[in-house]
Scaffold this motif. Structure first.
Motif, PDB file in Angstrom:
ATOM      1  N   ILE A  89       0.849  -1.194   0.000  1.00  0.00           N
ATOM      2  CA  ILE A  89       0.000   0.000   0.000  1.00  0.00           C
ATOM      3  C   ILE A  89       0.883   1.242   0.000  1.00  0.00           C
ATOM      4  CG2 ILE A  89      -1.727   1.284   1.303  1.00  0.00           C
ATOM      5  CD1 ILE A  89      -2.826  -1.394   2.223  1.00  0.00           C
ATOM      6  N   MET A  90       0.628   2.111  -0.936  1.00  0.00           N
ATOM      7  CA  MET A  90       1.494   3.278  -1.144  1.00  0.00           C
ATOM      8  C   MET A  90       1.131   4.448  -0.230  1.00  0.00           C
ATOM      9  SD  MET A  90       1.470   2.938  -5.309  1.00  0.00           S
ATOM     10  CE  MET A  90       2.583   4.307  -5.612  1.00  0.00           C
ATOM     11  N   ASP A  91      -0.133   4.548   0.187  1.00  0.00           N
ATOM     12  CA  ASP A  91      -0.544   5.632   1.081  1.00  0.00           C
ATOM     13  C   ASP A  91      -0.198   5.296   2.530  1.00  0.00           C
ATOM     14  OD1 ASP A  91      -1.973   7.567  -0.669  1.00  0.00           O
ATOM     15  OD2 ASP A  91      -3.222   5.821  -1.102  1.00  0.00           O
ATOM     16  N   LYS A  92      -0.073   6.318   3.341  1.00  0.00           N
ATOM     17  CA  LYS A  92       0.127   6.097   4.770  1.00  0.00           C
ATOM     18  C   LYS A  92      -1.170   5.584   5.388  1.00  0.00           C
ATOM     19  CE  LYS A  92       3.742   9.576   5.420  1.00  0.00           C
ATOM     20  NZ  LYS A  92       4.155  10.794   6.152  1.00  0.00           N
ATOM     21  N   PHE A  93      -1.021   4.655   6.347  1.00  0.00           N
ATOM     22  CA  PHE A  93      -2.222   4.082   6.960  1.00  0.00           C
ATOM     23  C   PHE A  93      -1.939   3.723   8.416  1.00  0.00           C
ATOM     24  CE2 PHE A  93       0.122   0.496   5.191  1.00  0.00           C
ATOM     25  CZ  PHE A  93       0.091  -0.444   6.208  1.00  0.00           C
ATOM     26  N   THR A  94      -3.028   3.557   9.163  1.00  0.00           N
ATOM     27  CA  THR A  94      -2.972   3.072  10.534  1.00  0.00           C
ATOM     28  C   THR A  94      -3.424   1.621  10.530  1.00  0.00           C
ATOM     29  OG1 THR A  94      -3.397   5.238  11.517  1.00  0.00           O
ATOM     30  CG2 THR A  94      -3.922   3.308  12.858  1.00  0.00           C
ATOM     31  N   LEU A  95      -2.634   0.749  11.102  1.00  0.00           N
ATOM     32  CA  LEU A  95      -2.955  -0.676  11.136  1.00  0.00           C
ATOM     33  C   LEU A  95      -3.679  -1.010  12.433  1.00  0.00           C
ATOM     34  CD1 LEU A  95      -2.570  -3.555   9.884  1.00  0.00           C
ATOM     35  CD2 LEU A  95      -0.591  -3.747  11.403  1.00  0.00           C
ATOM     36  N   ILE A  96      -4.831  -1.641  12.307  1.00  0.00           N
ATOM     37  CA  ILE A  96      -5.582  -2.099  13.480  1.00  0.00           C
ATOM     38  C   ILE A  96      -5.144  -3.528  13.772  1.00  0.00           C
ATOM     39  CG2 ILE A  96      -7.861  -2.552  14.427  1.00  0.00           C
ATOM     40  CD1 ILE A  96      -8.770  -0.469  12.145  1.00  0.00           C
ATOM     41  N   LYS A  97      -4.444  -3.714  14.865  1.00  0.00           N
ATOM     42  CA  LYS A  97      -3.927  -5.031  15.218  1.00  0.00           C
ATOM     43  C   LYS A  97      -4.945  -5.855  15.979  1.00  0.00           C
ATOM     44  CE  LYS A  97      -0.746  -8.159  15.414  1.00  0.00           C
ATOM     45  NZ  LYS A  97      -0.347  -8.882  14.194  1.00  0.00           N
ATOM     46  N   GLN A  98      -5.551  -5.280  17.000  1.00  0.00           N
ATOM     47  CA  GLN A  98      -6.568  -5.980  17.790  1.00  0.00           C
ATOM     48  C   GLN A  98      -7.629  -4.992  18.251  1.00  0.00           C
ATOM     49  OE1 GLN A  98      -4.730  -8.008  21.128  1.00  0.00           O
ATOM     50  NE2 GLN A  98      -4.428  -9.881  19.950  1.00  0.00           N
ATOM     51  N   ILE A  99      -8.866  -5.447  18.238  1.00  0.00           N
ATOM     52  CA  ILE A  99      -9.957  -4.702  18.860  1.00  0.00           C
ATOM     53  C   ILE A  99     -10.962  -5.726  19.353  1.00  0.00           C
ATOM     54  CG2 ILE A  99     -11.120  -4.378  16.626  1.00  0.00           C
ATOM     55  CD1 ILE A  99     -12.298  -1.767  17.835  1.00  0.00           C
ATOM     56  N   CYS A 100     -11.342  -5.643  20.588  1.00  0.00           N
ATOM     57  CA  CYS A 100     -12.354  -6.571  21.106  1.00  0.00           C
ATOM     58  C   CYS A 100     -12.950  -6.005  22.380  1.00  0.00           C
ATOM     59  CB  CYS A 100     -11.764  -7.968  21.347  1.00  0.00           C
ATOM     60  SG  CYS A 100     -10.463  -8.027  22.579  1.00  0.00           S
ATOM     61  N   SER A 101     -14.090  -6.507  22.722  1.00  0.00           N
ATOM     62  CA  SER A 101     -14.792  -6.056  23.918  1.00  0.00           C
ATOM     63  C   SER A 101     -15.099  -7.254  24.800  1.00  0.00           C
ATOM     64  CB  SER A 101     -16.102  -5.344  23.537  1.00  0.00           C
ATOM     65  OG  SER A 101     -16.918  -6.193  22.757  1.00  0.00           O
ATOM     66  N   ALA A 102     -15.347  -7.000  26.045  1.00  0.00           N
ATOM     67  CA  ALA A 102     -15.670  -8.071  26.985  1.00  0.00           C
ATOM     68  C   ALA A 102     -17.017  -8.694  26.612  1.00  0.00           C
ATOM     69  CB  ALA A 102     -15.711  -7.520  28.402  1.00  0.00           C
ATOM     70  N   PRO A 103     -17.236  -9.975  26.940  1.00  0.00           N
ATOM     71  CA  PRO A 103     -18.522 -10.606  26.642  1.00  0.00           C
ATOM     72  C   PRO A 103     -19.688  -9.849  27.275  1.00  0.00           C
ATOM     73  CG  PRO A 103     -16.893 -12.240  27.332  1.00  0.00           C
ATOM     74  CD  PRO A 103     -16.281 -10.890  27.598  1.00  0.00           C
ATOM     75  N   ASN A 104     -20.826  -9.890  26.581  1.00  0.00           N
ATOM     76  CA  ASN A 104     -22.074  -9.286  27.084  1.00  0.00           C
ATOM     77  C   ASN A 104     -21.990  -7.772  27.239  1.00  0.00           C
ATOM     78  OD1 ASN A 104     -23.198 -11.940  27.348  1.00  0.00           O
ATOM     79  ND2 ASN A 104     -22.142 -12.150  29.308  1.00  0.00           N
ATOM     80  N   THR A 105     -21.183  -7.145  26.370  1.00  0.00           N
ATOM     81  CA  THR A 105     -21.147  -5.684  26.337  1.00  0.00           C
ATOM     82  C   THR A 105     -21.555  -5.214  24.935  1.00  0.00           C
ATOM     83  OG1 THR A 105     -18.797  -5.703  25.753  1.00  0.00           O
ATOM     84  CG2 THR A 105     -19.353  -5.515  28.093  1.00  0.00           C
TER      85      THR A 105
END
Length: 342
Positions: A89-105
């Motif tokens: 990818i030639m453009d600058k970008f932010t990489l999302i490595k992990q995202i998660c929430s606790a169960p039942n939220t």
């Protein structure tokens, strides 16, 4: 909901939330969503001073989720998939490595993404979603948050030695001046024709379904032939037993016995030859299945099992001529005893 940077004291809770969503810990990962990265608490501690965006979402003093993301210049050579993105990818970008929430939220991951989009320095945010198994929950969530599919890739094996195809999704804050739609990041590889891929997907599904339907229909036709022949032979057996004093019938008996044995053996051979024939076509379809999936890893496999696997009817049709032959041998011995021994 308060979103703040992660502190070392938060790491045990973050690790516990992430461990809950690990692929190996879930019974139905495709529908619940899952994580591949299996970070230790020590590794999370290292990210605190390294990642550009490492936040927790907190409500009433309780951590309900977290986000780990960083700009492309922080990608390490050991991150195989992410390194592919960095050099493609030639453009600058932010990489999302992990995202998660606790169960039942609810709403935690959405709030984290909204904060990221308003604070990230790059115009693009990228996420690599696992396709094998297909992470349908993650794909649906990213679509909901405004992400669009960029392309697919088949990277080298993950840390556990398993090769898992990825689909790359992007969020753009940059608008195309001509269309007014979100602009795509510039890449060094061409994007796939989505309409052509959809056509290939439909053809794959139809070919796989027709193949097994054809095998089943052939098996039922063979079964009908065996039942018809053996009904005639058993009827002849019953008639001959009643005419035990008719010497003319004794001439027919050897022919009848041999014919009954031959029919059962021919049916068994026909089942075997049918399996060989269908296995050949399954291998050809599997080659096509693998070739298309290599071009587009997000496309699911329809023949992801051993090609030697057969339909359900074959498994018990193998036994039917053997059982029928056993009954016919018993009837044949009875005829021989009645006409030639007793």
């Amino acid at each position: 909901m308060d979103i703040r940077p992660v502190t070392p004291e938060d790491v045990p809770v973050i690790h516990k939330i992430a461990s809950h969503w690990l692929l190996s810990n879930l019974k139905d990962p495709e529908n619940t969503g899952f994580l591949i990265s299996n970070y230790t608490e020590e590794e999370y501690l290292k990210w605190i001073g390294h990642a550009d965006y490492f936040w927790v979402a907190e409500k009433n003093g309780e951590i309900q989720g977290f986000l780990l993301a960083y700009n492309q210049d922080k990608i390490q050579p050991s991150e195989v998939v992410n390194s592919c993105l960095r050099y493609t990818i030639m453009d600058k970008f932010t990489l999302i490595k992990q995202i998660c929430s606790a169960p039942n939220t609810k709403g935690v991951s959405s709030a984290l993404y909204c904060k990221l989009f308003s604070n990230m320095s790059a115009d693009f945010a990228l996420a690599a979603v696992v396709n094998e198994p297909l992470n349908t929950r993650s794909i649906g969530f990213h679509r909901h948050m405004g992400f669009k599919h960029l392309w697919d890739m088949a990277p080298p094996a993950d840390f556990d030695g398993v090769v898992r195809a990825r689909s790359i999704w992007f969020y753009s804050r940059r608008k195309n001046p001509d269309s007014g739609c979100a602009d795509e990041p510039q890449t060094r590889i061409p994007t796939a024709d989505k309409d052509e891929l959809l056509t290939q997907l439909i053809e794959k599904e139809q070919s796989a379904a027709q193949l097994y339907m054809h095998e089943d229909n052939l098996n039922w036709t063979k079964l009908g032939m065996l039942v018809t022949f053996m009904t005639a032979f058993f009827t002849a057996f019953a008639i001959l037993i009643e005419r035990s004093e008719d010497m003319a019938s004794a001439v027919i008996i050897p022919i009848l016995i041999i014919a009954g044995l031959a029919i059962n053996l021919m049916f068994l051979q026909k089942i075997k030859s049918g399996v060989i024939y269908m296995t050949h076509h399954k291998k050809n379809l599997q080659r096509f299945d693998e070739a298309v999936s290599n071009l587009c890893p997000s496309m699911p496999h329809f023949l992801n099992h051993e090609t030697k696997q057969t339909s359900f009817t074959v498994k018990w049709l193998y036994w039917l001529p053997l059982i029928s032959n056993g009954i016919w041998i018993f009837c044949s011995i009875w005829l021989v005893l009645v006409f030639f021994v007793l």
